[in-house]
Design an enzyme around this catalytic site. Structure first.
Site, PDB file in Angstrom:
ATOM      1  N   CYS A 104       0.808  -1.068   0.086  1.00 36.03           N
ATOM      2  CA  CYS A 104       0.413   0.046   0.204  1.00 36.03           C
ATOM      3  C   CYS A 104       0.551   1.531  -0.027  1.00 36.03           C
ATOM      4  O   CYS A 104       1.781   1.803  -1.126  1.00 36.03           O
ATOM      5  CB  CYS A 104      -1.398   0.000   1.198  1.00 36.03           C
ATOM      6  SG  CYS A 104      -2.050   0.873   1.094  1.00 36.03           S
ATOM      7  N   HIS A 197      -2.754  -5.792   0.716  1.00 32.19           N
ATOM      8  CA  HIS A 197      -2.460  -5.789   1.855  1.00 32.19           C
ATOM      9  C   HIS A 197      -2.132  -7.487   2.206  1.00 32.19           C
ATOM     10  O   HIS A 197      -3.061  -8.192   2.903  1.00 32.19           O
ATOM     11  CB  HIS A 197      -2.887  -5.632   3.168  1.00 32.19           C
ATOM     12  CG  HIS A 197      -2.960  -3.383   3.305  1.00 32.19           C
ATOM     13  ND1 HIS A 197      -1.769  -3.185   3.548  1.00 32.19           N
ATOM     14  CD2 HIS A 197      -3.782  -3.164   2.514  1.00 32.19           C
ATOM     15  CE1 HIS A 197      -2.142  -2.104   3.406  1.00 32.19           C
ATOM     16  NE2 HIS A 197      -3.484  -1.260   3.163  1.00 32.19           N
ATOM     17  N   GLU A 199      -0.376  -8.591   4.862  1.00 32.31           N
ATOM     18  CA  GLU A 199      -0.036  -8.814   6.293  1.00 32.31           C
ATOM     19  C   GLU A 199      -1.080  -8.162   7.018  1.00 32.31           C
ATOM     20  O   GLU A 199      -1.479  -9.164   8.112  1.00 32.31           O
ATOM     21  CB  GLU A 199       1.006  -7.430   5.860  1.00 32.31           C
ATOM     22  CG  GLU A 199       0.561  -6.464   7.206  1.00 32.31           C
ATOM     23  CD  GLU A 199       0.136  -5.607   5.625  1.00 32.31           C
ATOM     24  OE1 GLU A 199      -0.551  -4.268   5.155  1.00 32.31           O
ATOM     25  OE2 GLU A 199       0.232  -6.171   4.220  1.00 32.31           O
TER      26      GLU A 199
END
Length: 277
Positions: A104, A197, A199
Site C-alpha cells: 500500500c 495488504h 499482512e
C-alpha cells in the site's frame, strides 16, 4: 537468525489511533505477521516519519537482511516534513542494497523515492482488491509464485501509482489500479511491493472499513454506513472461520482470499527468495 527492519509509515498520532481500533500499529501488525512466518527472526520496528527519529544511513540499513515498509494513511504527494523523512529513509534503503518489501503506502513510497509519481484516486478501493491479474512479466516472477490467473486480496487505499519509475517492472494490475504489484531496481537496491495488504487478516480490514465508513459512502462504494458495517461483519466472520460459505458468498470471494497461507503468499514468496539468495 534473520534480522528484519519494519518501518512504520504512520505518524505517532496515526499509530495511536490504529492501536485504539485494531490493537496494533501497522508496524506491529507487520512484525506479528513476520514472526509467524519466521519465528526465529530478530525484528526491529522504526518510525522514520517521526521528527525525533534517528536517521538511518545506508550502512545502518545494510546490517539487516530485509526491510519492510508498512501501509498508512499518508499521501506521498504531500510536501510535508513527515513525507520528506519517509522518502529520505526509502532512498537510504535503496542505497543500502538491502532487499525491501512494502504494501500500500509502502509501495507508493518506494515508487516516489525511485522517481515515479503517486496520485489521488478518482474512487478508492476498499475492502477487497478484485480480479488482480499478472502481467506477462508477473507470471514468471517469484513474487507471484503460486498465484493463479486471477485473485482477490485485502485492500484499502485512496491513492495509487500514477507513473512507475524507469527502473520498475509492472507485475500485476486490476481494473481499479493499474499498479497492483511491482519490482523496482534502483540505486543498487531491489524492492518488491503490492498495492494490497498480504499482512492483514480479514478482521483488520473490517476495522479499517468501519473507521472509514463515511469516506466509503462519499466515494459511492456503499449507500449507507450500515452497508459498510454489514460488509465489515462478513469479514469478521471470515476472521474466525475462513471456510464460512455464507460469508464468502456475501463478499463475492473464494476460500483463497480468507485462508491465511494464500492471503500471505507474496510475503512468503519474498522471504523464501531471501533465504535462497
Amino acid at each position: 537468525m534473520p534480522k528484519f527492519l519494519v518501518a512504520e509509515s504512520e505518524t505517532a498520532i496515526e499509530r495511536d489511533e490504529r492501536r485504539k481500533h485494531a490493537g496494533k500499529s501497522s508496524g506491529e501488525t507487520y512484525a506479528a505477521t513476520l514472526s509467524e512466518l519466521r519465528p526465529k527472526a530478530d525484528i526491529t520496528i522504526v518510525a522514520p516519519a517521526d521528527a525525533d527519529a534517528t536517521p538511518l544511513t545506508p550502512s545502518d540499513l545494510a546490517r539487516y537482511d530485509a526491510v519492510f515498509i508498512t501501509g498508512a494513511p499518508l499521501h506521498v504527494y504531500d510536501d510535508s516534513p513527515e513525507v520528506r523523512r519517509q522518502l529520505a529513509f526509502m532512498t537510504s534503503v535503496f542505497a543500502s542494497g538491502t532487499p525491501s518489501f512494502g504494501s500500500c503506502a509502502g509501495l507508493q513510497l518506494a515508487v516516489a523515492a525511485a522517481g515515479g509519481t503517486v496520485r489521488k484516486m478518482e474512487r478508492m478501493e476498499a475492502g477487497i482488491s478484485r480480479r488482480i491479474v499478472p502481467t506477462e512479466e508477473g507470471r514468471s516472477h517469484p513474487l507471484l509464485s503460486g498465484r493463479g490467473p486471477c485473485w482477490d486480496a485485502p485492500a484499502i487505499h485512496g491513492d495509487e501509482v500514477a507513473a512507475l519509475p524507469v527502473d520498475a517492472t509492472l507485475l500485476a494490475s486490476n481494473a481499479v489500479s493499474k499498479v497492483q504489484a511491482v519490482e523496482i531496481r534502483h540505486a543498487g537496491g531491489i524492492f518488491w511491493g503490492v498495492q494490497y495488504h498480504p499482512e492483514l487478516a480479514p478482521g483488520e480490514i473490517a476495522v479499517a472499513l468501519r473507521r472509514q465508513a463515511s469516506e466509503i459512502v462519499d466515494a459511492g462504494l456503499a449507500e449507507t454506513v450500515e452497508d459498510v458495517e454489514r460488509r465489515a461483519d462478513q469479514l469478521d466472520v471470515l476472521q474466525h472461520d475462513a471456510g464460512r460459505t455464507t460469508a464468502l458468498w456475501a463478499l463475492g470471494v473464494d476460500h483463497r482470499f480468507a485462508e491465511e497461507e494464500s492471503r500471505r503468499l507474496e510475503l512468503a514468496n519474498f522471504l523464501e527468495h531471501l533465504a535462497r539468495c
